[in-house]
Design a protein around this motif. Structure first.
Motif, mmCIF file in Angstrom:
data_model
loop_
_atom_site.group_PDB
_atom_site.id
_atom_site.type_symbol
_atom_site.label_atom_id
_atom_site.label_comp_id
_atom_site.label_asym_id
_atom_site.label_seq_id
_atom_site.Cartn_x
_atom_site.Cartn_y
_atom_site.Cartn_z
ATOM 1 N N UNK A 1 0.863 -1.189 0.000
ATOM 2 C CA UNK A 1 0.000 0.000 0.000
ATOM 3 C C UNK A 1 0.897 1.236 0.000
ATOM 4 N N UNK A 2 0.576 2.209 -0.832
ATOM 5 C CA UNK A 2 1.354 3.444 -0.886
ATOM 6 C C UNK A 2 1.023 4.379 0.270
ATOM 7 N N UNK A 3 -0.100 4.154 0.928
ATOM 8 C CA UNK A 3 -0.525 4.989 2.037
ATOM 9 C C UNK A 3 -1.651 4.302 2.783
ATOM 10 N N UNK B 1 -0.770 0.536 -5.331
ATOM 11 C CA UNK B 1 -1.097 -0.766 -4.761
ATOM 12 C C UNK B 1 -2.547 -0.821 -4.313
ATOM 13 N N UNK B 2 -2.761 -1.228 -3.068
ATOM 14 C CA UNK B 2 -4.134 -1.325 -2.559
ATOM 15 C C UNK B 2 -4.675 -0.033 -1.992
ATOM 16 N N UNK C 1 1.754 7.936 -2.939
ATOM 17 C CA UNK C 1 2.185 8.693 -1.752
ATOM 18 C C UNK C 1 2.222 10.200 -1.979
ATOM 19 N N UNK C 2 2.644 10.642 -3.162
ATOM 20 C CA UNK C 2 2.889 12.061 -3.431
ATOM 21 C C UNK C 2 1.638 12.903 -3.199
ATOM 22 N N UNK D 1 0.462 9.006 3.394
ATOM 23 C CA UNK D 1 1.558 9.181 2.471
ATOM 24 C C UNK D 1 2.738 8.270 2.716
ATOM 25 N N UNK D 2 2.696 7.472 3.819
ATOM 26 C CA UNK D 2 3.795 6.564 4.149
ATOM 27 C C UNK D 2 3.388 5.144 3.748
ATOM 28 N N UNK D 3 4.138 4.490 2.857
ATOM 29 C CA UNK D 3 3.772 3.141 2.404
ATOM 30 C C UNK D 3 3.832 2.113 3.531
ATOM 31 N N UNK D 4 3.032 1.040 3.388
ATOM 32 C CA UNK D 4 2.960 0.024 4.438
ATOM 33 C C UNK D 4 2.649 -1.350 3.875
ATOM 34 N N UNK D 5 3.043 -2.362 4.644
ATOM 35 C CA UNK D 5 2.634 -3.750 4.442
ATOM 36 C C UNK D 5 1.774 -4.170 5.626
ATOM 37 N N UNK D 6 0.777 -4.983 5.367
ATOM 38 C CA UNK D 6 -0.098 -5.510 6.417
ATOM 39 C C UNK D 6 0.124 -7.013 6.529
#
Length: 298
Positions: free
Chosen positions: A122-124, A155-156, A161-162, A224-229
């Motif tokens: 995920x980009x955010x 992504x999802x 992010x920008x 705006x901060x990418x993440x993995x779940x």
């Protein structure tokens, strides 16, 4: 004769009345409203706590912390100059007023604290009211920049992010379980537009002279901060109606920061000048002479 007598009595009464009036005026001047010199209402002094609280509110409302800096780039890789916002002082990068020699510090003392800055699922966050605490503790030193991954592929997420906004924080443990004091709030930061909208890159937000202590923690609030779940050990607190204010003491897992029991990892870190890795030489010691003693032999 009688006329002179009555005239003398009248004059004496007039003098007495004037003296009473003067005394009354003096009493009112001493006990009535004033600012200490008889020139208007008292002026309440603004305390340090009130000033700090006002700054915290301003950062929450979108103002940028004066310790954040704007970088001027010659190329996308080389920083030519960093101009302080609102005139925050260069305590460690300029000679002092006496032009004392500055100590020399070896290069290689900076370290990246936090998570890997990389592409995520995920980009955010899709929600804006997420507060995240990064598990790695900071060393004694100075934060040079906050860094995140500016992800082009959404992504999802609902967007890349920008253009999205977040606040970066430094938290200091108080010693009580899950309790921290917010020692720094960056104010609102915006993930910049990519040079190439199809190519992700690191987004760096420079900081001037932000002193941190061993055990302090990084955190952020917003998007705006990418993440993995499904993997990771970041502390996630959702829904958090608002980010904390600078100077505020918070308890994670209660109040406005309920725990979201879900494994997550965010592309968020900070470049820190680690004093334990630095070799410092040169400079000039000051204020080392002892003061004269007291007594007959001083």
């Amino acid at each position: 004769m009688k006329g002179r007598k009555f005239l003398g009595m009248g004059f004496a009464l007039l003098v007495a009345a004037l003296l009473l009036l003067s005394a009354s005026v003096r009493v009112r001047a001493q006990t009535g409203p004033g600012n200490g010199n008889g020139q208007g209402p008292p002026q309440d002094k603004i305390t340090h706590a009130e000033r700090a609280a006002a700054a915290g509110r301003a950062f929450q409302q979108g103002a940028l912390n004066p310790l954040m800096v704007e970088a001027t780039f010659e190329t996308t890789a080389d920083v030519v100059a960093a101009e302080l916002i609102d005139g925050a002082p260069h305590y460690f990068s300029h000679p002092n007023y006496a032009n004392s020699p500055l100590p020399e510090v070896t290069a290689g003392a900076s370290t990246l604290v936090g998570n890997p800055l990389q592409e995520r699922a995920y980009a955010t966050d899709n929600a804006a009211n997420v507060f995240v605490v990064i598990p790695g503790a900071l060393p004694d030193g100075f934060v040079e920049s906050f860094q995140t991954w500016n992800q082009a592929e959404r992504g999802g997420s609902f967007a890349p992010s920008a253009g999205l906004n977040f606040h970066a924080y430094v938290l200091r443990p108080t010693g009580a379980a899950d309790e921290y004091t917010v020692v720094f709030d960056s104010g609102q930061l915006t993930v910049p537009q990519l040079a190439d909208p199809a190519v992700s890159e690191v987004a760096e937000f420079l900081v001037a002279n932000l002193a941190v202590q061993e055990g302090d923690r990084l955190a952020f609030y917003g998007q705006g901060v990418p993440l993995d779940i499904g993997a990771g050990s970041d502390g996630v607190y959702y829904p958090s109606p608002s980010g904390p204010s600078q100077g505020q003491t918070i308890t994670l897992g209660s109040g406005g920061f309920p725990v979201l029991a879900q494994a997550r990892s965010y592309s968020f870190a900070a470049s820190v000048f680690d004093l334990s890795l630095a070799s410092i030489s040169g400079g000039m010691r000051k204020f080392v002479n002892e003061l004269p003693g007291l007594g007959p032999n001083a």
